[in-house]
Design a protein around this motif. Structure first.
Motif, PDB file in Angstrom:
ATOM      1  N   LEU A 110      -0.059  15.352 -35.436  1.00  0.00           N
ATOM      2  CA  LEU A 110       0.820  14.342 -34.818  1.00  0.00           C
ATOM      3  C   LEU A 110       1.716  13.706 -35.870  1.00  0.00           C
ATOM      4  O   LEU A 110       2.932  13.554 -35.657  1.00  0.00           O
ATOM      5  CB  LEU A 110      -0.021  13.282 -34.117  1.00  0.00           C
ATOM      6  CG  LEU A 110       0.762  12.138 -33.463  1.00  0.00           C
ATOM      7  CD1 LEU A 110       1.600  12.666 -32.300  1.00  0.00           C
ATOM      8  CD2 LEU A 110      -0.181  11.034 -32.981  1.00  0.00           C
ATOM      9  N   ARG A 111       1.141  13.350 -37.023  1.00  0.00           N
ATOM     10  CA  ARG A 111       1.955  12.746 -38.093  1.00  0.00           C
ATOM     11  C   ARG A 111       2.992  13.731 -38.619  1.00  0.00           C
ATOM     12  O   ARG A 111       4.090  13.326 -39.033  1.00  0.00           O
ATOM     13  CB  ARG A 111       1.050  12.279 -39.237  1.00  0.00           C
ATOM     14  CG  ARG A 111       0.135  11.126 -38.877  1.00  0.00           C
ATOM     15  CD  ARG A 111      -0.481  10.513 -40.123  1.00  0.00           C
ATOM     16  NE  ARG A 111      -1.260  11.478 -40.894  1.00  0.00           N
ATOM     17  CZ  ARG A 111      -2.553  11.733 -40.689  1.00  0.00           C
ATOM     18  NH1 ARG A 111      -3.208  11.085 -39.716  1.00  0.00           N
ATOM     19  NH2 ARG A 111      -3.196  12.606 -41.426  1.00  0.00           N
ATOM     20  N   GLU A 113       4.502  15.807 -36.848  1.00  0.00           N
ATOM     21  CA  GLU A 113       5.410  16.062 -35.723  1.00  0.00           C
ATOM     22  C   GLU A 113       5.266  17.486 -35.190  1.00  0.00           C
ATOM     23  O   GLU A 113       6.229  18.102 -34.705  1.00  0.00           O
ATOM     24  CB  GLU A 113       6.859  15.773 -36.113  1.00  0.00           C
ATOM     25  CG  GLU A 113       7.086  14.324 -36.532  1.00  0.00           C
ATOM     26  CD  GLU A 113       8.539  14.029 -36.867  1.00  0.00           C
ATOM     27  OE1 GLU A 113       9.336  14.986 -36.997  1.00  0.00           O
ATOM     28  OE2 GLU A 113       8.889  12.846 -36.998  1.00  0.00           O
ATOM     29  N   PRO A 116       3.153  16.569 -29.701  1.00  0.00           N
ATOM     30  CA  PRO A 116       3.827  15.427 -29.064  1.00  0.00           C
ATOM     31  C   PRO A 116       2.904  14.218 -28.913  1.00  0.00           C
ATOM     32  O   PRO A 116       3.365  13.086 -28.846  1.00  0.00           O
ATOM     33  CB  PRO A 116       4.244  15.991 -27.699  1.00  0.00           C
ATOM     34  CG  PRO A 116       3.273  17.104 -27.436  1.00  0.00           C
ATOM     35  CD  PRO A 116       2.969  17.701 -28.780  1.00  0.00           C
TER      36      PRO A 116
END
Length: 324
Positions: A110-111, A113, A116
């Motif tokens: 997530l960090r 990217e 989502p």
């Protein structure tokens, strides 16, 4: 003595599985591995374990329905993967580790990217059974040291080394990898302390007592010079060929010494670490000090030893109290 073998199925080599992943998933594995090793500073063994679990997860992702991008990793895929692991016979502790690896990976993704949203927090972590570690009684530890010292009396360099290893392990409670990683300059015999580089490259200073100092002195002056070679470097403990002592060799020497003590549990270097911690607490040391000595990141890990001492006290009470 033969050791019981694990009933869990052996996983295929994760590098071979990694090579078969679609390129976007393989690139995610590589980025996660760099993150664990470079940014978090985890040990080689921890990185290998986490990456192996993530490769298994992404292999399931791509194989289940031909999905090739990480964006399609959601909570249903995570649960399907863990369910498959359970069906294959993975133990509760293994399931807990793989769940932790998956949650660490999705948080990183997530960090970075690559996801989502992070499905990891919705994944329940199976509780690991907390087993009380096998430890030596103080008299058994003393008997193991005496047996080791008797073997070193003839001046054989390997026996001198093994006695120093055993004494230092019990005196300091360091991990076997930490002990084998010591250099000569990491030992300050005048102050009787060693400088240890532990997990996460955290440095700590650990004291040791006179028996360990005497065993170290005999090894350094009479044993090590007989094994040292031009390419030995600064390693404190050496193998028979002059290289740095292999942890597997050190483990065998500890098992051999403890094995001479009648009635003692079959413990190795980690058992000596448990024994040192337990005996410190039984002797009145406070939990924070023991945490610092052992290099535990959290106090919760050290608190396991309080359960050991309580069990010891209960056993003594049951054996000796007239109204137990």
């Amino acid at each position: 003595m033969s050791r019981a073998r694990s009933t869990e199925p052996r996983r295929p080599d994760f590098r071979a599985v990694r090579a078969k992943l679609p390129e976007p998933l393989g690139a995610a594995v590589d980025g996660f591995e760099r993150h664990l090793a470079a940014e978090r500073g985890l040990s080689v063994h921890t990185v290998r374990g986490y990456v192996g679990d993530v490769v298994s997860l992404l292999d399931h992702l791509s194989g289940a329905s031909g999905r090739e991008t990480l964006a399609e990793l959601d909570i249903s895929v995570l649960r399907e993967w863990l369910s498959a692991q359970h069906a294959q016979g993975a133990s509760r502790s293994t399931m807990a580790r793989r769940t932790a690896a998956a949650r660490t990976f999705t948080a990183w993704a997530l960090r970075a990217e690559l996801l989502p949203n992070d499905p990891g927090p919705r994944l329940a972590v199976p509780s690991k059974p907390r087993k009380l570690p096998a430890v030596l009684r103080t008299d058994q530890a003393s008997a193991a040291m005496q047996a080791s010292a008797a073997g070193a009396e003839q001046g054989d360099p390997v026996a001198l080394r093994d006695h120093a290893v055993l004494e230092l392990l019990y005196a300091t409670g360091v991990r076997i990898a930490e002990l084998c990683g010591l250099d000569v300059d990491d030992v300050d015999r005048e102050r009787r302390v060693i400088r240890v580089i532990g997990k996460g490259d955290r440095e700590r200073v650990v004291p040791f007592g006179l028996p360990a100092d005497e065993a170290l002195g005999r090894w350094v002056t009479a044993g090590r010079p007989k094994l040292v070679r031009a390419d030995s470097g600064a390693a404190l403990f050496l193998g028979v060929r002059g290289g740095r002592l292999d942890p597997r060799t050190a483990r065998r020497s500890v098992h051999d010494a403890v094995g001479t003590v009648s009635g003692a549990p079959n413990v190795g270097p980690h058992g000596m670490r448990h024994s040192a911690a337990t005996h410190l607490l039984e002797g009145g040391a406070d939990l924070r000090s023991v945490q610092e000595l052992l290099g535990h990141a959290t106090l919760a890990t050290t608190q396991l030893y309080t359960h050991v001492t309580v069990e010891r006290l209960k056993a003594i009470h049951d054996r000796t109290h007239p109204r137990s």
